[in-house]
Design an enzyme around this catalytic site. Structure first.
Site, PDB file in Angstrom:
ATOM      1  N   GLU A  91       0.807  -1.042   0.228  1.00 11.15           N
ATOM      2  CA  GLU A  91      -0.074   0.119   0.022  1.00 11.15           C
ATOM      3  C   GLU A  91       0.676   1.271   0.086  1.00 11.15           C
ATOM      4  O   GLU A  91       2.092   1.140   0.435  1.00 11.15           O
ATOM      5  CB  GLU A  91      -0.749  -0.063   1.251  1.00 11.15           C
ATOM      6  CG  GLU A  91       0.013   0.206   2.572  1.00 11.15           C
ATOM      7  CD  GLU A  91      -0.823   0.189   3.896  1.00 11.15           C
ATOM      8  OE1 GLU A  91      -1.997   0.497   3.711  1.00 11.15           O
ATOM      9  OE2 GLU A  91      -0.207  -0.103   4.624  1.00 11.15           O
ATOM     10  N   CYS A 104       3.035   8.054   2.025  1.00 11.38           N
ATOM     11  CA  CYS A 104       3.447   7.050   2.967  1.00 11.38           C
ATOM     12  C   CYS A 104       3.854   5.665   2.251  1.00 11.38           C
ATOM     13  O   CYS A 104       3.138   5.163   1.483  1.00 11.38           O
ATOM     14  CB  CYS A 104       2.308   6.819   3.907  1.00 11.38           C
ATOM     15  SG  CYS A 104       2.791   5.461   5.065  1.00 11.38           S
ATOM     16  N   CYS A 111       6.398  -8.123   7.106  1.00 13.20           N
ATOM     17  CA  CYS A 111       7.558  -7.696   8.073  1.00 13.20           C
ATOM     18  C   CYS A 111       7.933  -8.957   8.936  1.00 13.20           C
ATOM     19  O   CYS A 111       6.886  -9.526   9.393  1.00 13.20           O
ATOM     20  CB  CYS A 111       7.186  -6.308   8.849  1.00 13.20           C
ATOM     21  SG  CYS A 111       8.189  -5.847   9.807  1.00 13.20           S
ATOM     22  N   CYS A 115       5.719  -6.956  15.621  1.00 15.47           N
ATOM     23  CA  CYS A 115       5.298  -6.433  16.590  1.00 15.47           C
ATOM     24  C   CYS A 115       3.910  -6.576  17.051  1.00 15.47           C
ATOM     25  O   CYS A 115       3.153  -6.807  15.805  1.00 15.47           O
ATOM     26  CB  CYS A 115       5.380  -4.743  16.395  1.00 15.47           C
ATOM     27  SG  CYS A 115       7.146  -4.222  15.925  1.00 15.47           S
ATOM     28  N   CYS A 118       0.581  -4.859  15.201  1.00 16.58           N
ATOM     29  CA  CYS A 118       0.872  -4.383  13.814  1.00 16.58           C
ATOM     30  C   CYS A 118       0.134  -5.585  13.046  1.00 16.58           C
ATOM     31  O   CYS A 118       0.581  -6.581  12.926  1.00 16.58           O
ATOM     32  CB  CYS A 118       2.339  -4.014  13.735  1.00 16.58           C
ATOM     33  SG  CYS A 118       2.478  -3.720  11.688  1.00 16.58           S
ATOM     34  N   CYS A 349      -1.547   4.575   7.732  1.00 18.70           N
ATOM     35  CA  CYS A 349      -0.229   3.883   7.359  1.00 18.70           C
ATOM     36  C   CYS A 349      -0.222   2.659   8.163  1.00 18.70           C
ATOM     37  O   CYS A 349      -0.700   2.404   9.079  1.00 18.70           O
ATOM     38  CB  CYS A 349       0.908   4.564   7.841  1.00 18.70           C
ATOM     39  SG  CYS A 349       1.042   6.038   6.666  1.00 18.70           S
TER      40      CYS A 349
HETATM   41  N1  SAH Z   1       8.447  -0.695  10.408  1.00 13.22           N
HETATM   42  C1  SAH Z   1       8.483   0.368  10.736  1.00 13.22           C
HETATM   43  C2  SAH Z   1       7.814   1.432   9.597  1.00 13.22           C
HETATM   44  C3  SAH Z   1       6.292   0.942   9.344  1.00 13.22           C
HETATM   45  S1  SAH Z   1       4.944   0.945  10.324  1.00 13.22           S
HETATM   46  C4  SAH Z   1       8.482   0.757  12.234  1.00 13.22           C
HETATM   47  O1  SAH Z   1       7.899  -0.025  12.762  1.00 13.22           O
HETATM   48  O2  SAH Z   1       8.577   2.002  12.442  1.00 13.22           O
HETATM   49  C5  SAH Z   1       4.739   2.702  10.804  1.00 13.22           C
HETATM   50  C6  SAH Z   1       4.220   3.127  12.013  1.00 13.22           C
HETATM   51  O3  SAH Z   1       2.599   2.480  12.114  1.00 13.22           O
HETATM   52  C7  SAH Z   1       5.069   2.535  13.076  1.00 13.22           C
HETATM   53  O4  SAH Z   1       5.242   3.503  14.363  1.00 13.22           O
HETATM   54  C8  SAH Z   1       4.042   1.312  13.702  1.00 13.22           C
HETATM   55  O5  SAH Z   1       4.523   0.859  14.995  1.00 13.22           O
HETATM   56  C9  SAH Z   1       2.856   1.976  13.639  1.00 13.22           C
HETATM   57  N2  SAH Z   1       1.650   0.967  13.833  1.00 13.22           N
HETATM   58  C10 SAH Z   1       1.723  -0.320  13.114  1.00 13.22           C
HETATM   59  N3  SAH Z   1       0.629  -0.784  13.444  1.00 13.22           N
HETATM   60  C11 SAH Z   1      -0.156   0.045  13.724  1.00 13.22           C
HETATM   61  C12 SAH Z   1      -1.604   0.189  14.424  1.00 13.22           C
HETATM   62  N4  SAH Z   1      -2.474  -1.167  14.335  1.00 13.22           N
HETATM   63  N5  SAH Z   1      -2.118   1.072  14.897  1.00 13.22           N
HETATM   64  C13 SAH Z   1      -1.413   2.310  15.006  1.00 13.22           C
HETATM   65  N6  SAH Z   1      -0.367   2.326  14.471  1.00 13.22           N
HETATM   66  C14 SAH Z   1       0.310   1.200  14.087  1.00 13.22           C
HETATM   67 FE1  SF4 Z   2       7.090  -4.440  11.061  1.00 18.23          FE
HETATM   68 FE2  SF4 Z   2       4.910  -3.458  11.772  1.00 18.23          FE
HETATM   69 FE3  SF4 Z   2       6.708  -3.851  13.649  1.00 18.23          FE
HETATM   70 FE4  SF4 Z   2       6.948  -1.843  11.897  1.00 18.23          FE
HETATM   71  S1  SF4 Z   2       5.482  -2.065  13.274  1.00 18.23           S
HETATM   72  S2  SF4 Z   2       8.532  -3.110  12.324  1.00 18.23           S
HETATM   73  S3  SF4 Z   2       6.134  -2.799  10.148  1.00 18.23           S
HETATM   74  S4  SF4 Z   2       5.686  -5.615  12.589  1.00 18.23           S
END
Ligand code: SAH
Ligand code: SF4
Length: 372
Positions: A91, A104, A111, A115, A118, A349
């Site tokens: 996306e 974005c 990934c 996390c 996510c 995002c």
């Molecule tokens: N992998 C990188 C960049 C992509 S995620 C990172 O983790 O920084 C971009 C941002 O969106 C990160 O801060 C991530 O933690 C956040 N994010 C992921 N899932 C989310 C969710 N369900 N609600 C809000 N933010 C989220």
């Molecule tokens: Fe990967 Fe999502 Fe963690 Fe960013 S927030 S490092 S995209 S698992």
């Protein structure tokens, strides 16, 4: 297989032209056509000798990932889903604001960092995006945002450059950019290059979950603005929700942030903090954050959790969020709360990923119906 010219920065393109027996300045001309004018068809590159155009047609293409879905939401937020192979989608989201247009961009399909909150992380890792797939997102966005698709060579002029609608890029789509280091750095180089998009380093942000050695390498190779996904104020909690913390714990991460700032184009790190109700949103967490980041010039970006099916998390209540923010603000921190934009198209995002991963195609079908 023809060479995809979107895979090259100017240095790479020049080397490839040299192999073809062509002069370096020709590479620069073609680079301008591709990135500044958004032209993919060599026949339209009118100031290039016909013999070279024919050679290029034979050996090269300018190929961005195919758009499988594009939609604009009520608030102007625009989203593209790109097809990057069987059952794979990435996306890209464009967020227009008064003084800027932010894109974005995704860096991987899925990934590996898992996390827990996510949807991309839940999906697992599929593969790295190529340079062409990363820069292709910006190329497509600029092209379609200015109605570029139908343009002809005849309206090519110097004034066009100012019309590129994307002024800022955040690497906050799917994937961990620093885990696809070489391709991301090459793509960042093209974004910054005055012969291509000419974005300022301050307007290009890499967001990382905190891969410490790669942060040092980024400082050396391509210091752009840095956002660090913190999400927890102590190791016990961060170990759970951002598992990479077990490898690079907070003390090392804070030290890496300080080292990064020596090279950074901005004099602060942005800490992203997803607010998860009852998990990391309590006043004591805010107070621990103040202690943790005492020696790191920083700003906070609080992101209310964006729910997805079976996540197991909830977004915090408004008053909880406000109280948390005020503790940080009272301690002198600049705090922004991410506005939810493009909700009607699920454009936040990182939020589309899980849906794209639905290999049954149900979601894609639903989206196509919505688009129709
Ligand atoms: N992998 C990188 C960049 C992509 S995620 C990172 O983790 O920084 C971009 C941002 O969106 C990160 O801060 C991530 O933690 C956040 N994010 C992921 N899932 C989310 C969710 N369900 N609600 C809000 N933010 C989220
Ligand atoms: Fe990967 Fe999502 Fe963690 Fe960013 S927030 S490092 S995209 S698992």
């Amino acid at each position: 297989m023809p060479q995809n010219l979107l895979d090259f920065d100017l240095e790479g393109l020049t080397a490839w032209f040299t192999e073809l027996g062509e002069k370096p300045f020709r590479a620069k001309q073609v680079f301008h056509w591709i990135h500044q004018s958004g032209v993919a068809d060599f026949a339209q590159m009118t100031d290039i000798a016909k013999s070279l155009r024919e050679k290029l047609q034979l050996h090269a293409v300018v190929q961005a990932p195919a758009i499988s879905y594009a939609h604009t939401s009520n608030d102007g937020t625009r989203k593209w889903l790109f097809d990057v192979g069987v059952a794979n989608g990435i996306e890209t989201v464009f967020i227009p604001e008064d003084d800027r247009g932010t894109l974005c961009v995704s860096s991987q399909v899925g990934c590996a960092l898992e996390c827990t909150f996510c949807s991309t992380g839940r999906q697992g890792f599929n593969r790295n995006l190529s340079v062409a797939e990363i820069i292709g997102q910006l190329w497509v966005a600029n092209r379609s945002l200015r109605g570029e698709v139908n343009r002809t060579a005849s309206n090519h002029g110097a004034g066009e450059i100012a019309e590129r609608p994307v002024s800022n890029v955040v690497m906050m789509g799917m994937g961990e950019p620093l885990a696809n280091f070489e391709n991301v750095v090459t793509a960042l180089g093209v974004m910054l290059d005055d012969h291509a998009y000419g974005l300022s380093r301050r307007r290009v942000t890499v967001s990382t979950s905190g891969i410490v050695p790669a942060m040092d390498r980024l400082a050396e190779r391509c210091p752009v603005a840095l956002a660090v996904s913190l999400h927890a104020p102590n190791d016990a909690l961060r170990d759970q929700i951002v598992p990479i913390n077990r490898k690079y714990p907070l003390r090392e991460l804070m030290a890496a942030c300080r080292r990064y700032l020596v090279h950074a184009p901005r004099d602060f790190i942005t800490f992203e903090y997803v607010m998860l109700a009852g998990v990391n949103d309590q006043p004591e967490h805010a107070r621990q954050l103040i202690e943790l980041t005492r020696d790191v010039p920083c700003k906070f970006n609080l992101i209310p959790f964006n729910p997805f099916p079976d996540s197991g998390y909830e977004k915090p209540r408004h008053d909880t969020l406000r109280a948390f923010r005020e503790i940080l603000q009272d301690a002198g921190y600049v705090v922004t709360t991410r506005k939810t934009r493009g909700d009607d198209i699920d454009a936040a995002c990182g939020q589309l990923a899980g849906k794209v991963a639905d290999k049954s195609g149900r979601v894609m079908k639903r989206m196509n119906q919505e688009a129709a």
